[in-house]
Design an enzyme around this catalytic site. Structure first.
Site, PDB file in Angstrom:
ATOM      1  N   GLN A 191      -6.530   4.376   6.946  1.00  0.00           N
ATOM      2  CA  GLN A 191      -5.443   4.848   6.091  1.00  0.00           C
ATOM      3  C   GLN A 191      -5.310   6.363   6.197  1.00  0.00           C
ATOM      4  O   GLN A 191      -4.327   6.931   5.732  1.00  0.00           O
ATOM      5  CB  GLN A 191      -5.723   4.479   4.623  1.00  0.00           C
ATOM      6  CG  GLN A 191      -5.688   3.002   4.319  1.00  0.00           C
ATOM      7  CD  GLN A 191      -6.140   2.692   2.905  1.00  0.00           C
ATOM      8  OE1 GLN A 191      -7.075   1.918   2.714  1.00  0.00           O
ATOM      9  NE2 GLN A 191      -5.502   3.266   1.899  1.00  0.00           N
ATOM     10  N   PHE A 222      -6.263  -1.593   1.393  1.00  0.00           N
ATOM     11  CA  PHE A 222      -6.504  -1.726  -0.047  1.00  0.00           C
ATOM     12  C   PHE A 222      -7.382  -0.603  -0.595  1.00  0.00           C
ATOM     13  O   PHE A 222      -8.031  -0.770  -1.619  1.00  0.00           O
ATOM     14  CB  PHE A 222      -7.100  -3.097  -0.386  1.00  0.00           C
ATOM     15  CG  PHE A 222      -6.270  -4.238   0.127  1.00  0.00           C
ATOM     16  CD1 PHE A 222      -5.024  -4.500  -0.430  1.00  0.00           C
ATOM     17  CD2 PHE A 222      -6.706  -5.024   1.173  1.00  0.00           C
ATOM     18  CE1 PHE A 222      -4.226  -5.537   0.048  1.00  0.00           C
ATOM     19  CE2 PHE A 222      -5.915  -6.055   1.671  1.00  0.00           C
ATOM     20  CZ  PHE A 222      -4.677  -6.319   1.112  1.00  0.00           C
ATOM     21  N   GLU A 226      -9.368   4.197   3.132  1.00  0.00           N
ATOM     22  CA  GLU A 226      -8.845   5.536   2.817  1.00  0.00           C
ATOM     23  C   GLU A 226      -9.765   6.580   3.430  1.00  0.00           C
ATOM     24  O   GLU A 226      -9.320   7.534   4.030  1.00  0.00           O
ATOM     25  CB  GLU A 226      -8.722   5.739   1.305  1.00  0.00           C
ATOM     26  CG  GLU A 226      -8.138   7.110   0.963  1.00  0.00           C
ATOM     27  CD  GLU A 226      -7.756   7.296  -0.492  1.00  0.00           C
ATOM     28  OE1 GLU A 226      -7.456   6.305  -1.179  1.00  0.00           O
ATOM     29  OE2 GLU A 226      -7.771   8.460  -0.944  1.00  0.00           O
ATOM     30  N   ARG A 304      -9.370   9.522 -12.088  1.00  0.00           N
ATOM     31  CA  ARG A 304      -8.277   8.617 -12.435  1.00  0.00           C
ATOM     32  C   ARG A 304      -8.677   7.674 -13.574  1.00  0.00           C
ATOM     33  O   ARG A 304      -7.835   7.227 -14.358  1.00  0.00           O
ATOM     34  CB  ARG A 304      -7.767   7.846 -11.215  1.00  0.00           C
ATOM     35  CG  ARG A 304      -6.373   7.298 -11.401  1.00  0.00           C
ATOM     36  CD  ARG A 304      -5.839   6.622 -10.147  1.00  0.00           C
ATOM     37  NE  ARG A 304      -5.016   7.477  -9.311  1.00  0.00           N
ATOM     38  CZ  ARG A 304      -3.733   7.778  -9.530  1.00  0.00           C
ATOM     39  NH1 ARG A 304      -3.104   7.301 -10.585  1.00  0.00           N
ATOM     40  NH2 ARG A 304      -3.064   8.554  -8.698  1.00  0.00           N
ATOM     41  N   ARG A 336      -7.381  -0.182  -4.587  1.00  0.00           N
ATOM     42  CA  ARG A 336      -6.131  -0.377  -5.340  1.00  0.00           C
ATOM     43  C   ARG A 336      -6.305  -0.142  -6.853  1.00  0.00           C
ATOM     44  O   ARG A 336      -6.934  -0.955  -7.536  1.00  0.00           O
ATOM     45  CB  ARG A 336      -5.646  -1.803  -5.087  1.00  0.00           C
ATOM     46  CG  ARG A 336      -4.134  -1.962  -5.139  1.00  0.00           C
ATOM     47  CD  ARG A 336      -3.779  -3.340  -4.626  1.00  0.00           C
ATOM     48  NE  ARG A 336      -2.340  -3.481  -4.402  1.00  0.00           N
ATOM     49  CZ  ARG A 336      -1.783  -4.500  -3.772  1.00  0.00           C
ATOM     50  NH1 ARG A 336      -2.527  -5.478  -3.303  1.00  0.00           N
ATOM     51  NH2 ARG A 336      -0.475  -4.559  -3.602  1.00  0.00           N
ATOM     52  N   PHE A 338      -7.811   2.621  -8.012  1.00  0.00           N
ATOM     53  CA  PHE A 338      -8.589   3.857  -7.852  1.00  0.00           C
ATOM     54  C   PHE A 338      -9.224   4.332  -9.161  1.00  0.00           C
ATOM     55  O   PHE A 338      -9.058   5.457  -9.573  1.00  0.00           O
ATOM     56  CB  PHE A 338      -7.626   4.923  -7.296  1.00  0.00           C
ATOM     57  CG  PHE A 338      -8.272   6.047  -6.531  1.00  0.00           C
ATOM     58  CD1 PHE A 338      -8.782   5.844  -5.258  1.00  0.00           C
ATOM     59  CD2 PHE A 338      -8.349   7.327  -7.077  1.00  0.00           C
ATOM     60  CE1 PHE A 338      -9.343   6.903  -4.539  1.00  0.00           C
ATOM     61  CE2 PHE A 338      -8.910   8.389  -6.365  1.00  0.00           C
ATOM     62  CZ  PHE A 338      -9.400   8.174  -5.098  1.00  0.00           C
ATOM     63  N   THR A 434      -4.022  12.595  -7.702  1.00  0.00           N
ATOM     64  CA  THR A 434      -4.410  13.449  -8.827  1.00  0.00           C
ATOM     65  C   THR A 434      -4.818  14.840  -8.353  1.00  0.00           C
ATOM     66  O   THR A 434      -4.805  15.783  -9.130  1.00  0.00           O
ATOM     67  CB  THR A 434      -5.536  12.803  -9.652  1.00  0.00           C
ATOM     68  OG1 THR A 434      -6.663  12.584  -8.797  1.00  0.00           O
ATOM     69  CG2 THR A 434      -5.086  11.463 -10.223  1.00  0.00           C
ATOM     70  N   ALA A 503      -2.658   6.080  -3.010  1.00  0.00           N
ATOM     71  CA  ALA A 503      -2.102   6.474  -4.302  1.00  0.00           C
ATOM     72  C   ALA A 503      -0.692   5.912  -4.529  1.00  0.00           C
ATOM     73  O   ALA A 503       0.055   6.440  -5.348  1.00  0.00           O
ATOM     74  CB  ALA A 503      -2.124   7.995  -4.451  1.00  0.00           C
ATOM     75  N   GLU A 707       0.056  -0.054  -6.158  1.00  0.00           N
ATOM     76  CA  GLU A 707      -1.103  -0.310  -6.989  1.00  0.00           C
ATOM     77  C   GLU A 707      -0.815  -0.840  -8.402  1.00  0.00           C
ATOM     78  O   GLU A 707      -1.583  -1.673  -8.898  1.00  0.00           O
ATOM     79  CB  GLU A 707      -1.936   0.976  -7.133  1.00  0.00           C
ATOM     80  CG  GLU A 707      -2.545   1.440  -5.833  1.00  0.00           C
ATOM     81  CD  GLU A 707      -3.107   2.841  -5.963  1.00  0.00           C
ATOM     82  OE1 GLU A 707      -2.320   3.801  -6.024  1.00  0.00           O
ATOM     83  OE2 GLU A 707      -4.343   2.963  -6.042  1.00  0.00           O
TER      84      GLU A 707
HETATM   85  N1  MTE Z   1      -0.475  -4.178   0.523  1.00  0.00           N
HETATM   86  C1  MTE Z   1      -0.972  -4.762   1.630  1.00  0.00           C
HETATM   87  N2  MTE Z   1      -0.340  -5.832   2.128  1.00  0.00           N
HETATM   88  N3  MTE Z   1      -2.100  -4.294   2.234  1.00  0.00           N
HETATM   89  C2  MTE Z   1      -2.780  -3.210   1.734  1.00  0.00           C
HETATM   90  O1  MTE Z   1      -3.803  -2.798   2.305  1.00  0.00           O
HETATM   91  N4  MTE Z   1      -2.905  -1.494  -0.019  1.00  0.00           N
HETATM   92  C3  MTE Z   1      -2.535  -1.155  -1.389  1.00  0.00           C
HETATM   93  C4  MTE Z   1      -1.026  -1.257  -1.586  1.00  0.00           C
HETATM   94  N5  MTE Z   1      -0.544  -2.512  -1.091  1.00  0.00           N
HETATM   95  C5  MTE Z   1      -2.286  -2.575   0.557  1.00  0.00           C
HETATM   96  C6  MTE Z   1      -1.090  -3.094  -0.006  1.00  0.00           C
HETATM   97  C7  MTE Z   1      -2.958   0.179  -1.794  1.00  0.00           C
HETATM   98  S1  MTE Z   1      -4.546   0.409  -2.307  1.00  0.00           S
HETATM   99  C8  MTE Z   1      -2.096   1.235  -1.805  1.00  0.00           C
HETATM  100  S2  MTE Z   1      -2.591   2.767  -2.342  1.00  0.00           S
HETATM  101  C9  MTE Z   1      -0.710   1.101  -1.360  1.00  0.00           C
HETATM  102  O2  MTE Z   1      -0.425  -0.182  -0.876  1.00  0.00           O
HETATM  103  C10 MTE Z   1      -0.469   2.147  -0.273  1.00  0.00           C
HETATM  104  O3  MTE Z   1       0.769   2.074   0.298  1.00  0.00           O
HETATM  105  P1  MTE Z   1       2.077   2.745  -0.343  1.00  0.00           P
HETATM  106  O4  MTE Z   1       1.707   4.161  -0.704  1.00  0.00           O
HETATM  107  O5  MTE Z   1       3.045   2.664   0.745  1.00  0.00           O
HETATM  108  O6  MTE Z   1       2.423   1.946  -1.549  1.00  0.00           O
HETATM  109  N1  LUZ Z   2      -6.641   8.573  -3.513  1.00  0.00           N
HETATM  110  C1  LUZ Z   2      -6.822   9.872  -3.792  1.00  0.00           C
HETATM  111  C2  LUZ Z   2      -6.040   7.748  -4.357  1.00  0.00           C
HETATM  112  O1  LUZ Z   2      -7.417  10.597  -2.992  1.00  0.00           O
HETATM  113  N2  LUZ Z   2      -6.340  10.359  -4.935  1.00  0.00           N
HETATM  114  C3  LUZ Z   2      -5.707   9.599  -5.843  1.00  0.00           C
HETATM  115  O2  LUZ Z   2      -5.297  10.087  -6.882  1.00  0.00           O
HETATM  116  C4  LUZ Z   2      -5.558   8.222  -5.557  1.00  0.00           C
HETATM  117  N3  LUZ Z   2      -4.975   7.411  -6.425  1.00  0.00           N
HETATM  118  C5  LUZ Z   2      -4.862   6.134  -6.145  1.00  0.00           C
HETATM  119  C6  LUZ Z   2      -5.359   5.653  -4.954  1.00  0.00           C
HETATM  120  N4  LUZ Z   2      -5.931   6.466  -4.065  1.00  0.00           N
HETATM  121 MO1  MOS Z   3      -4.958   2.834  -2.365  1.00  0.00          MO
HETATM  122  S1  MOS Z   3      -6.690   2.626  -3.493  1.00  0.00           S
HETATM  123  O1  MOS Z   3      -4.646   4.398  -2.907  1.00  0.00           O
HETATM  124  O2  MOS Z   3      -5.618   3.078  -0.871  1.00  0.00           O
END
Ligand code: MTE
Ligand code: LUZ
Ligand code: MOS
Length: 768
Positions: A191, A222, A226, A304, A336, A338, A434, A503, A707
């Protein structure tokens, strides 16, 4: 518009790291992890493994030319352990062999002598022993100490929530090869391409420009990728640099489960005070975060937790403290939500506890305390466009909450061995990293001379549909058909210094950067159109349906001709742009500021039926009213909502992550770790989109969706608890998630339980 990846996924044509054709001479890696959770290394001998069939070499810390350090926030984690190891599975050596089987077989020949050191797996024990990653942090609003006296009721208790394995379908992996001039190219399932680049450069001892990271897509992240995709990518890069051959590292599922961090388990204490109208007057909590053996992202996750400690409620007096506790399990990481869900679970438990002691329904307390417009969060930001009460009200009305409650009571009176429970679950989630500085992104757009378009951004596609959303942004501005556009891989040489895709903010941040780049190109093209059409300026001109329109009517200047004419007139058809969310700030000295661009709201209503003999349960329905703003892609957003909700239900009901006292993962395979399958999904699932304006800082006013829905999952826990309450008094039942069938059964028959019970009412105010 459908997700542009659907066709490739269904046909098995989408490419992941493990699908990439490998170069001649590629070496395959197997990682040797610590056999115990905490130890002092006395001797490491890899010579026998070096001589094993097919082995090219074995990498240890001694092979690292740069810094043996992968810690992102706190430098406390080596890539390969040197003197000591701190969790079972911590990487110590990497075998590189001609085949994966040979590499794995050679692991057996690595000799490690170590002295066992004490193992901590309980965050409260870690705190007691002073094992904190950094000093605790406290968020405060009003003055709790004087507020208790004004409360009619004060209750205290404890709430524990478990960890969660990400279980992305595609395990961690990377592929790296050398390029000329001492550089390396890394294909990673990450990610955070820039995190991989930065850390690889540090470990290899080369400048960042010699490391190119490329990401096509992820089979799920998910949060688990990250920053925890980084070590495997750096191992591949290191291997490539040391051997001169291409190196592939793809973890087996069991190694992935054993070696990587998960959602943080939390163990928390709460104290809640209410007035006689059930208004929450004061709330206090201490959160013990099980951070694992190194900091990883834990300090940010902890932050968070504090930001979301009051969920969707207004509480005038708050004092919450969070402790980042170092234990001997793999460093826990982003997942997801966080840390938000872990904080929110505690106030939901406090509310439920108060309701049970007072003999009212939790919904009465929840509803009486929902945020209104202009209310302050504990960190000082005020709500703008607050939809908490509207989402709740619409859920109640549209799905007939009162009737459902009646149905529950009638059913429960008529059935002895089956009980129905219901729960309402409001959520409120802040959108933005954050850490203010992370809220930036960039995009690069090329229009080719034939009118086709290549789009690069810092966003990583991991199933959430961000590539489709990026395509919509660009196609919308140029008003061209989707097949003219290609979303390129995410690559650090095209878009640099990116924040991870996380995030929930990646569509907003990268989309806004892309919007800027496309707006620029459109304006430049329209100037050329004015010249072509012999007009004084661009007034009245627009791009529409693959052509230039003038004063509301199509001209015969097509998109293709316009682009060619710009090219022939030596006008640049490429544009880069950078976006930074305006207005964000946060001061960690005062713990106040405006860290979020906006908040997302919603409410879920659950119905569950519990089998009183077996403790098993089935969800009859979940009804959701959710704030999408003006959804730019309802199909994708619905998928994110359903997927997030079910993933949250898994965390709260069946996913029981277990380590033994020696820090060995017990739930280490899919036979011992159960995630929701299609049978666990509620029989009926409704999602209603609230009809609303959206937020100006959301891309096309379409709010972030990745999330927030996960936190609806909490309602599953409380619905089951409500069903138990229909069978027996739950006043003394612990708040311990997940509510597995075993825990439900012990809740029904507490004489067999050995769980701690929560305290009774500790004090009563004068006006009780
Ligand atoms: N959806 C799918 N299908 N697969 C994933 O890994 N990750 C989730 C969410 N939805 C995820 C998902 C998480 S933890 C985040 S932070 C967001 O997607 C990130 O993508 P976005 O910023 O485009 O919403
Ligand atoms: N990652 C991060 C995150 O580095 N900062 C955030 O605030 C955050 N929030 C949600 C998911 N990932
Ligand atoms: Mo999602 S926990 O911000 O990768």
């Amino acid at each position: 518009m459908k997700n542009i990846d659907s066709r490739g996924h269904v046909r098995g044509e989408s490419i992941y790291v493990d699908d990439m054709p490998v170069r001649e001479g590629t070496l395959h890696a197997a990682v040797f992890g610590a056999p115990y959770a905490h130890g002092h290394i006395k001797r490491l001998d890899v010579s026998a493994a070096q001589r094993a069939p097919g082995v090219f070499t074995v990498l240890t810390a001694a092979d690292i030319p740069g810094e043996n350090q992968i810690g992102g926030i706190i430098p406390d984690e080596p890539l390969l352990a040197e003197d000591a190891f701190h969790f079972n599975g911590q990487p110590i050596a990497v075998v590189l062999a001609d085949s994966e089987d040979q590499a794995r077989a050679a692991l057996e020949h690595i000799e490690l002598e170590y002295e066992k050191l004490p193992v901590i797996t309980d965050p409260r024990e870690a705190r007691a022993k002073g094992e904190l990653l950094h000093p605790p942090r406290t968020f405060q609003l009003g003055d709790v100490d004087t507020a208790w006296a004004a409360c009619s009721h004060v209750f205290s208790g404890r709430a524990d929530s478990g960890g969660q394995e990400h279980l992305y379908l595609e395990a961690q992996g990377a592929y790296a090869h050398q390029v000329e001039n001492g550089g390396v190219r890394v294909y990673s399932s990450t990610q955070g391409p820039t995190a991989v680049q930065r850390t690889a450069a540090k470990v290899l001892g080369v400048p960042m420009h010699l490391v190119e990271v490329d990401v096509t897509r992820l089979g799920g992240g998910f949060g688990g990728k990250e920053d925890q995709a980084t070590p495997w990518a750096v191992m591949a890069a290191l291997g490539a640099l040391v051997t001169g051959r291409a190196v592939k590292v793809v973890l087996h599922r069991l190694d992935d489960m054993r070696m990587t961090g998960k959602r943080h388990p939390y163990s928390s204490d709460f104290k809640i005070g209410l007035d006689k109208d059930l208004k929450i007057v004061a709330y206090e909590a201490s959160f013990h975060q099980d951070a694992g053996a190194a900091a990883d992202l834990s300090p940010a996750v902890l932050e968070r937790t504090l930001f979301h400690c009051t969920n969707s409620y207004f509480v005038p007096n708050v004092k919450t403290t969070a402790y980042p506790c170092r234990t001997n399990v793999p460093p826990n990481t982003a997942f997801r939500g966080f840390g938000g869900p872990q904080g929110m679970f505690v106030i939901e438990a406090a509310i439920c506890h108060a309701a049970e002691q007072l003999g009212v329904r939790p919904e009465q307390i929840q509803k009486a305390n929902l945020l209104s417009e202009g209310d302050s969060f504990p960190y000082g930001q005020k709500t703008v466009g607050c939809l908490a009460q509207r989402a709740w009200g619409q859920t109640e009305e549209q799905y007939g909450y009162a009737a459902l409650l009646g149905k529950r009571d009638t059913f429960n009176a008529a059935n002895r061995f089956r009980k129905k429970g219901i729960a309402m679950q409001p959520i409120c989630f802040g959108i933005s990293f954050t850490k203010t500085h992370m809220n930036q992104a960039a995009a690069l757009v090329h229009i080719y001379s034939d009118g086709s378009i290549g789009v690069s951004t810092g966003a990583v596609e991991m199933g959430q549909g961000v590539n489709t959303k990026m395509l919509q942004v660009a196609a919308g501005i140029f008003s061209v058909s989707a097949d003219r556009l290609k979303i390129e891989t995410t690559n650090t040489t095209r878009v640099a210094n990116t924040s991870p895709t996380a995030a929930s903010a990646s569509a907003d941040l990268n989309g806004k950067a892309l919007e800027k780049a496309c707006d620029c190109l459109r304006d430049r093209l329209l100037e050329q159109a004015a010249r072509e059409l012999g007009r004084a300026d661009t007034a009245g001109l627009s791009l529409k349906d693959n052509a230039v329109w003038a004063d509301g009517a199509a001209t015969d200047l097509s998109w293709e001709r316009l682009v060619m004419s710009a090219y022939l007139n030596r006008i640049s058809l490429s544009q880069q742009a950078h976006y930074a969310t305006p207005g964000l700030h946060f001061d960690t000295n005062t713990e106040k500021g405006e860290p979020f661009a906006y908040h997302v709201y919603g409410t879920a209503l659950y119905e569950v039926t519990l089998d009183i003999i077996r403790g098993t349960y089935a969800f009859d329905a979940v009804h959701v009213v959710h704030d999408f703003g003006q959804s730019m892609n309802p199909i994708i957003d619905l998928g994110q909502t359903e997927g997030g909700l079910v993933q949250g239900m898994g965390w709260m009901t069946m996913e029981d992550l277990l380590y033994d006292k020696e820090g060995r993962l017990m739930s280490n395979a899919l036979s011992t770790y159960k995630i929701p399958d299609i049978y666990a999904v509620p029989k009926q699932m409704d999602v209603t989109f609230i009809d609303t304006e959206g937020a100006p800082l959301a891309i096309l006013k379409s709010k972030a969706v990745g999330e927030p829905p996960l936190m609806y999952g909490m309602g599953a826990y409380f619905a089951i608890r409500d069903a138990i309450r229909a069978w027996r008094d739950t006043k003394a039942m612990a708040f311990h998630a997940p509510m597995t069938p075993e825990r439900a059964l012990l809740g029904l028959y507490p004489d067999f339980a050995d769980e701690p019970v929560v305290d009774q009412e500790v004090a009563s105010g004068a006006n009780d």
